[in-house]
Structure formats: C-alpha cells, structure tokens
Design an enzyme around this catalytic site. Structure first.
Site, mmCIF file in Angstrom:
data_model
loop_
_atom_site.group_PDB
_atom_site.id
_atom_site.type_symbol
_atom_site.label_atom_id
_atom_site.label_comp_id
_atom_site.label_asym_id
_atom_site.label_seq_id
_atom_site.Cartn_x
_atom_site.Cartn_y
_atom_site.Cartn_z
ATOM 1 N N LYS A 85 3.664 -5.364 -0.168
ATOM 2 C CA LYS A 85 2.042 -6.206 -0.421
ATOM 3 C C LYS A 85 1.732 -6.833 0.630
ATOM 4 O O LYS A 85 0.670 -7.154 0.958
ATOM 5 C CB LYS A 85 2.488 -7.212 -1.497
ATOM 6 C CG LYS A 85 2.556 -6.489 -2.742
ATOM 7 C CD LYS A 85 3.214 -7.575 -3.897
ATOM 8 C CE LYS A 85 3.495 -6.926 -5.138
ATOM 9 N NZ LYS A 85 4.319 -8.064 -6.202
ATOM 10 N N TYR A 125 6.870 -15.673 -5.703
ATOM 11 C CA TYR A 125 6.550 -15.723 -7.385
ATOM 12 C C TYR A 125 6.585 -17.214 -7.696
ATOM 13 O O TYR A 125 5.961 -17.955 -7.091
ATOM 14 C CB TYR A 125 7.517 -14.836 -8.187
ATOM 15 C CG TYR A 125 7.278 -13.437 -7.820
ATOM 16 C CD1 TYR A 125 6.419 -12.592 -8.017
ATOM 17 C CD2 TYR A 125 8.322 -12.777 -7.120
ATOM 18 C CE1 TYR A 125 6.162 -11.327 -7.669
ATOM 19 C CE2 TYR A 125 8.303 -11.530 -6.739
ATOM 20 C CZ TYR A 125 7.358 -10.794 -7.107
ATOM 21 O OH TYR A 125 7.356 -9.378 -6.492
ATOM 22 N N TYR A 150 0.410 2.673 -5.612
ATOM 23 C CA TYR A 150 0.980 1.182 -5.571
ATOM 24 C C TYR A 150 2.446 1.688 -5.738
ATOM 25 O O TYR A 150 3.247 0.728 -4.977
ATOM 26 C CB TYR A 150 0.394 0.331 -6.854
ATOM 27 C CG TYR A 150 1.063 -0.893 -7.058
ATOM 28 C CD1 TYR A 150 1.172 -1.824 -6.110
ATOM 29 C CD2 TYR A 150 1.968 -0.839 -7.790
ATOM 30 C CE1 TYR A 150 1.860 -3.036 -6.116
ATOM 31 C CE2 TYR A 150 2.834 -2.311 -8.260
ATOM 32 C CZ TYR A 150 2.677 -3.187 -7.309
ATOM 33 O OH TYR A 150 3.349 -4.362 -7.568
ATOM 34 N N VAL A 155 11.985 -7.272 -5.228
ATOM 35 C CA VAL A 155 13.189 -7.081 -6.020
ATOM 36 C C VAL A 155 14.249 -5.973 -5.613
ATOM 37 O O VAL A 155 15.174 -6.116 -6.193
ATOM 38 C CB VAL A 155 12.834 -6.770 -7.478
ATOM 39 C CG1 VAL A 155 11.843 -7.675 -8.022
ATOM 40 C CG2 VAL A 155 11.958 -5.285 -7.514
ATOM 41 N N SER A 171 7.910 -5.439 -3.154
ATOM 42 C CA SER A 171 7.106 -6.139 -3.206
ATOM 43 C C SER A 171 6.857 -6.558 -1.602
ATOM 44 O O SER A 171 5.748 -7.159 -1.499
ATOM 45 C CB SER A 171 7.316 -7.238 -3.784
ATOM 46 O OG SER A 171 7.082 -7.110 -5.191
#
Lengths: 308, 308, 308, 308
Positions: free
Chosen positions: B67, B244, B192, B262, B64
C-alpha cells in the site's frame, strides 16, 4: 543561525488574510464574545531565548490544552497503570465519541478526547481526595512547568461550561456505568471544567511545554518533571491524537506533536529543540484554530523542522 | 560512530523469546503454512552501507506494505487530487471498516486501510488502462525504488487471496455504489490481490524505503521519485495510520513512521537518516508482526532514534 | 364458551419446567433478592369476569411496564405533538441505544426504550411542574385505570435504581445536550426511577390494561381514558417495540401487543377481547420474563387468539 | 354487509390529492420512467369475491414484495432451520444495514431487508441447484398462489438492477465472508434481481396473498401452501419488518401486516378475512408508496379492520 524573529514576523504578515476566516467557538456565551481577529505566536529554545509576535501577553482560555497538563500529571503519578483506564489510539470520528465509548466498555480511546480527559481528572481526584486540592495541584503543576506563578482560571467561562456541559456529563455517567469513574461525578465534572477555563498567554504556554521538547527536563531550571520515556510518549499521543478528527491532517501539514483548544490556542514541540504556542480564536471546521494551524504549517515549511 | 551491526546482533539475541509468541496469519492457506519462528532485520543508510541480521534474503509476502508503494505511485500521478477519493485520518476501530465507509459516503479514511488501498489501485487502473499494464507499472516502480530487478509475486498466495477475499470485494462494491470506484471491480480486486502477493526480502524492502527517508530522492542513485513535501506526507500518514488500530501504540512504543503487512514484514524510516525492514511472521492481536514490533522498539531504545 | 380457568391451569402445569431457567435481574441488589421460582397469571374480560392462577395477589416491581402508563398519560395531554420528541419505530439493537440517540440528534426511537420513556416523563414534569405532583398524577392515573386505590412504590428499589442508574443519567444528559429534555435532569431521573419502582400484582396489572384492549374505554366503569385511535396506536407500538430487541420474537411467538419489565412482569392485550398479565421473575437473555413469555405463547396457541 | 366497492371508490376519490406527492424510484432508469400518477387497489375475500378500483390490471414491478414469496418458499423447505441464517427482528435504521450485518457476524436481522432476502434466495439456490431452476420454481410458486399462469419478469428492469446493484453485491460479499452465503455470489445476485423484476397487477398480487390471510390455505382452491403457524409468523414479520424503517409507522397508521416494494406496490392481509394490494408509484421519504400507504390507512379507518 536561524533568525526566528524574522520567521515569526514573516508568518504574522502572511497569516493576515486567514484572520478573517473561521468561527469563534460559540457553544458557550463566555467564549463567543472573544474578539475574533487576534493572533499571537511564541517559541522557546533550550538556551532560554524566546521569540514572540502579536499580543503574546494576552491571556486566553486554554481549554483542551489543559488535557496535556493533567495527563502528564496523572502519568507521573500512576505510570503504566494509567493505561488500564484510557487507551492511546486515535479515536476516528467525532461522531463516534459515545459510540466507541459504549462499544469499548467505557474505556476512552486516548487522553485527549473529552472522555479520556475526564477519566484523567478522575484519577487526579482519587489521588488528591478533594476537588479543591485536586485543582490546586493541577494549577501548581502548570505554574511549575511554565515557571510562572500568576496563572489562574476564568470563573465566568467555568460556570458557563458547567451550565452547558450536558454531553460531558453524559460521557462521565456512561463511563461510571462501566466502573471507569471512581469519584463523585459532579466533583469530576466541576474540576474538569475548571481546568479547561484556566487562562494563559502564548508566552506562558510556549514556556510551559519546554520540558516536553526536552524529554521531561526543563532545560532552563533543570527540573525533571517526567521521565524521558514518558515525554516521548506524550509527544507521540499529541501527534496521533492532538487535534481530534484532524490529527492526521495536522501531522500531514505541520508535522509536529501538538495540542489544540477551542479557545484558539495550539501548543507544539519540536523534539530536542523548542516549544511553540500560537493563538488565534477563529476555528476551522474541525474545531482547531484556523490561522494557528496555518501559522504552524508556515513555520515548519520555513524552518524545515517537521519531524518527517 | 554507532555500531549498527552490533545493535542488530543484540536485538536478534533479545528478540528470541518473542519468536515463540503470536500467530501466523491464517485467513488463507497459502500464508498459514509459513514457517513461524523466522526473523530477519535490515537497515540502509544514505552512504550506501547496510546492515542485516537473520535470513535477510528470504522472500516473504509483502501484503499491506504494498500500500505504501501504490499510494506513492498514485500520489506522484494525481498529486492533491488524490485526496478527493481518500482521506488522511486514522480510522479508529477495525470493527468500523464498513461502518465508517458507509457513514462517510464511500470515501475511505486513509490509503492504508484496505478500502483506501483499493481506491488507490483503482486510480492506477484509470491511468494505465489494463490490469496487466497497471500491475507491470506497480512492479516496475518497486523494482526502481529498490534498485533490484528481480521482484515478482506469488501466484498461489494471489489466487488464495482471491478465493477468500469476499470482504474486500464487499468494500469495493460499497465504494462503487458511492461512485468512488471507476473501473471494473474484478479488475481492481485482482490487481489489488496481485500487489499484496508480491514477495520481497528484508534486504530489498529496506532498500526500497530509502527514498522516503531521504525526502523523495534515492540517496544512492540520486533519482527523485517524489517531491520532498510528498515524502513528508507519506511518512506522516505511515505514522498515524500505518498499523491499523495499533498505530497509536506503534508511534508510542517505536516512534517511527512505518507500515506493517500480515505477511510479517514491517518497514520503517528514520527521516533524514535511514530505512529499516524487519520480518517475523507471527502476529500480535492487532495483526502486526509481534517480534518485529518488539525489535523496532528495541532499535529506537538502543539508538535514541525515535522522532519524539 | 372457552374455559379460561382450565387453560390457565394447564399453562401453570406446562410452565413448571421453565421456572428453573433464566436469571433474576441483578443490576440492583433490591431486585436480585426476589424469590426466583414464582409464577402468576391473570386475564380480564370485558364482562367483568377475571381468571387467575398462581399467586396473583403478589406485588412485584412493574419496572418498564410503567412506560405504557406514562406514555398513555403523555399522549392524552400532548396528542400528536408528543411525536416531535419521540419516534415510533423499533430501535434495532440494544447495543445501539446511545449510538442511535446520538445519530438521530437526541430523539429516541420510541417511548418504550429507556431514552424514550425518560423523555415522556420529562413532558409530564413540564405539565405538572413539581416532581411530587408529577408522580402523584402518574400514580393516580394507574389507580384509575386499574380501579384500585392501593397502589404505591417500593422505596428501596427506587433508591437502588438511583444509586446505579448512571447509564440512564447519561441518556438524559445526552438528550439535554440536544435540547430534548426541558426540566432539571435530576428531577426527571428521580421521577423516572420512582415510576419504575411502583409495585403491582398480576391481578392489578391485567385489570389496568383493560381499557387498552377496549379502544380506550374501560368496559366495566365505562370511563374513556383515551381515544380509540390513541389506543390502537399504543397497541401497535407495544407490538413493534414492547420487548426491546426481542419485539420481533415476541410478535412471532405470541402474536399480541405487550410490554415487559425486568421485574418479571409482562402485560398484553387481545384487542376487543381481553387483557392479560403474567409474572415470573427469571429473565431470558433479552431481559424478558422467560416463563412469562412461554406462558403467553401457550395461551395464544391454546386459544387461537394471536392477532395474526 | 360491508360495501367494499363503495369503500374502494371513496378511497380513490380521497386519495387523488396525494397522487401529486412523492417521488418515483429513480435509482435505476427502468423504474424512473414509470408514469407517476397511477393508482389501483384490489381486495380479495375468502368466498372468492374481489373488488377493484383504478387500473387493477396494470402490471408493475413487484420489487421487494417478492421477498414475501421467496421467504414463504424457503420457510416451507427449511422450516425453523432457516432461522440459523436470518433473524426475525426489526432492523432499526436503514443507515445501519451494513453496520448491523458486520456487528452481527453476517446474519441479517430479518428476511425483508435486502441482506435477508439475499440469504433467502441463496437457500433456494442450494435447494434447486441451478439459477434457472431456482427462478423457475420461484415463478411457479407465485403462479400457484395467485392461481394465475401468466406471470413473468421484466428483462430491462432486471438488467438495470444488475448494472446498478453494487450495494447488494457488497452485502452478499460481506455475508459470504461470514460464511452465510453458500452459492456463487453472481448466481445469487442475478436470481435476486430477477425475482425483484417480476411484474404483477394489484389484481394478481392481492389474489396471491389470500393464503396468508387464511393461515396458509388458499380458501378458494383449498390448497395448503404452508402451515397455520408459518402463516402467522410471516404475518408477524410483515407487521414488524415489512416497511423498512417505517414499519412502526405503518403498524401505527394502518395496523395490518404488509409489505411494500419500491415499484410502488404494497400488499397487506387482514388475518382471517381478506388480502389487499394497492399500487401507486410515487414514494414517500422511507421508500414506500405514498398514496398507497394513505389508501391503506383510509381503508382500516373506514372498515375498522386494524388488528389493533
């Protein structure tokens, strides 16, 4: 050296078109009657100097800004144990208020949504026993941190809140059903509405936040109200949760820890430098002062004081 | 002057007990096989100096953290128009991912939840047309900001993600049903997963974030990647949404804008001062590196560099 | 001709193993003390004959079965206008109770979930003005339809409900915030808990439902309590909504309109033929009488009287 | 003896004003082009007689009515084991479709919401292996129960569904992420859309439901398609879940087990007496045929055949 007075004066000029936009809070008659086009802004530095623009002596209903004060007080008393009863995460969507509370077994997401602030007030009641003593101690604390003895509340607003506060009573009862409220619900709710109806000016509110900008210690009186670590954490919760479902937007545009109230006030701190309060009663669609938010955005643009 | 190497060495010692806690991501076999007790940390200053501890050359799956890169790239291309397709508010509860997406008509709450990052990748596909060109440009951008040409992705992880990524495909289809995905879903999803399976070391990741610490300009090469205003806003979204449902907790304990993956990596910036990356693959219950989070908390405690 | 007594006797034998399963309602002390292994069943035919097994004179707390009586009474008074305040659709998930109420602006999905029954009681208060008159009229109506003057309520259960009923108070306040409660909340809640604590035997409850089996007219006294159309609609709501989140399961296994209460009672009707009541206080995981549900399933299997 | 033809003729007259209301399904172009003011109705009795009004030979897209057929087929194959994969409770709110599926770990609430029907089709694919064999067996089953070999599907509608079915693909992927879909998602989805695009007339559909009215046995050919118990349970699920979020309303106004499709068809059964089909393509706000629902309400009013 930065000419803060000039910056405030500029902001006052630039903000004028925005004073025609937004809507005064109208969920209770007592707030709906407020004169809509008002604006005031104050900042306080560590050396004791302060700068003001607009009617910075005009008292207004602090509403949810009181949540910062009661949370600070409760954190001082209960320290980390307080987090057994409330979280410290953003709450997502206002639509979710009851949803998340039910899903997460009556533990509010943070102390700045209504459910969380009600739990905080409940813990103060547990400490001070009667609702009169509790409110007196809340008021005394606000008088201490603002170094100003003449602060009180508006009885009409308080009564009006109580007459229309069914959703807050619903939240309190739902949490009680999960054993997360310890005192009599009516006592909790009456104390909560009383704290929301406290009235202060931008001058007083800005002054009251100075200890949070200075890591817990009032830089003028040198009184330590909370620890450095507690002050940082209150600031971090203000940044992530201080403006309901527009907290991300406020962090994005303003870039300072802050807390708004539906009375039209917003307090903010520049860590290690200053405290700020702005007031303008017309609200944007998220329930935060429209011109107030814009004024703070102009302030961090002009000064480069965003924490990011 | 602060002795950063000494601080990193101390952190490495103090972090050791935490290396036994947590759990490696196990939703795909390729990640589950990672050696669990690893730790590395790197920081980069504006003068070109950098400090490292542990195996800071070891490449791991950035997941992530990608991102941040794709969002930066899309923001550079589309500027404010990007916010027609994604929000900038914290998302509340992970359980809500599909709930909020459905309730809010397919507009993800922010670019750092999976739904939001998928939309961002979709916008890049709209710009570069083919999925190969899109991925090449993503990779090129990461190589540029990290000033390091040798960055690529792990085919096995990418394939494994694709084999198990049904929930992400569900998100993409739900958004497509609301007309918030413009390209072929399989192309979007493959791109992605490819970006998630890029591998980098803490040394490279820390270096790559330096432009965000310095308001959009790489302080060493002086390349301007994005505007000052864009950099501040990416930082604010990292702070409010980067971890998150533990974003508030991270702001509270660490007090820096950051983004976790992660794979066990976390990047963070101290605005106007430095960039940081930490790696340790075992995760806490929110899916963020357990020892990594602790190391960053130790870092801001020891240095006083929390933004609050 | 069917030998109903033989069928009831068989059921009593076959049900015995099930009397050891399930759990008595324990959310209030007054209910938790009930002797767990009890069983009774009664049926009433249109010719005045009735059949019983077990201790069919034993009074127990009717709890949510009272919702059928108050809804019938309110439908008689307000007719279709009542549906402005409550829906007639199954409510999905018990977890959703507050969720759906908030999402659907305070209009409960049907009269048999708690929120809906509270609204119904509120409408009766609007009609009879005082809470004493309201309860007297509810009780009088139950005495009329059961042709039995000796029916009253259990003060201890009523008080115990009131002491622990925070979630119901939360529901009432949430609905009041949406203007869907017209009277004083404490009056509504006290009346609601009083109706829930009415005690009746299976003999009395089965008798009381005979008018619903016969399209609104008591087949023995010939009194018309409601219209044929109203009776059919109450039956249809019992079928689709009578057993909370196990309504589909009850329709599936039993195939009759029915309504359960956490006191362990279940009433049911075979349209145009008979009324039934069964009692056994231990509940399954959905809060419905475990042995009672099984007994009704055996009954429709043995008699072929499922409406499907 | 009841003159059913006269009743159908009366209904046709009385329904005319309603043919101007509602809206044809427009989520796919192929359905949006249907001539809006059509009406047809058919009933079939156990003695082989049948009655019709309107253009009862006109074929239309059966859409969700196909869910009754595939569920029947899957229940025949897997019996109670099928309930490990789907529930039998009403689903509450359409808004909840993805919400509940996520909350309940990918187990759809019942076989008549889209998610449930997709799981049912997946189980048929597990049994027949290829998607062609699966569809052939579905079609063969419908031909058998309707005693009519000339039934096929509309390729244009099927393709159009596939082009616009992102939400259904999202549901399938979400369930796959919970391991509740066993086959290739594209195969499942293509088979599902193919079954939805089968075309039949009211004459054929009414005939096809006769076995469900007669407890599993076709009363004319005497073929036993399913057991009595299975037939009752399908009927009970049609009653509680057959009309999405208007299932309670349909039970309330019509009082018969039934299933609607967005193509404008509704099938219903009067247990132990007859089967019915009505067609009119304009839909009410819940997505059920407006004039069709009204016609069925008139039918049970005129005949007294409501099961309540």
């Amino acid at each position: 050296m930065t000419n803060y007075q000039k910056i405030l004066d500029e902001i006052y000029e630039e903000i004028k078109p925005y004073l025609k936009e937004g809507k005064v809070a109208n969920y209770i008659p007592a707030l709906a009657q407020v004169e809509p086009n008002q604006f005031a802004m104050s900042i306080n530095l560590f050396d004791g100097s302060s700068y003001h623009v607009g009617n910075s002596d005009k008292k207004f209903s602090i509403q949810s800004i009181s949540k910062v004060f009661t949370f600070t007080k409760a954190l001082k008393i209960y320290r980390k144990k307080l987090y057994n009863k409330i979280g410290k995460e953003p709450s997502g969507n206002p639509f979710n208020s009851l949803v998340q509370l039910e899903y997460e077994s009556g533990i509010p997401r943070n102390p700045f949504i209504n459910a969380g602030a009600i739990v905080v007030t409940d813990t103060l009641l547990s400490n001070y026993k009667t609702k009169d003593d509790t409110f007196d101690n809340i008021l005394k604390f606000i008088q201490d941190i603002s170094d100003e003895p003449n602060i009180s509340f508006d009885k009409e607003v308080c009564f009006s809140e109580y007459e229309h506060g069914f959703r807050n009573v619903a939240l309190a009862n739902l949490m009680k059903s999960f054993n997360n409220i310890d005192n009599n619900i009516d006592d909790v709710i009456r104390t909560y509405f009383k704290q929301c109806s406290i009235t202060m000016s931008t001058k007083e509110l800005s002054r009251s936040m100075l200890f949070l900008a200075n890591h817990g210690v009032d830089p003028i009186t040198n009184k330590e109200f909370i620890t450095q670590s507690q002050a940082k954490r209150i600031n971090s919760i203000m940044l992530t949760c201080g403006h309901y479902d527009a907290s991300g937007d406020f962090a994005f545009h303003v870039g300072l820890p802050g807390k708004s109230g539906v009375g039209g006030g917003i307090v903010a701190v520049v860590p290690k430098l200053m405290s700020i309060c702005v007031f303008s009663p017309q609200l944007n669609s998220w329930g935060n002062s429209l011109a107030g938010t814009k004024a703070l955005e102009l302030f961090t643009s002009k000064t480069g004081l965003s924490i990011f």
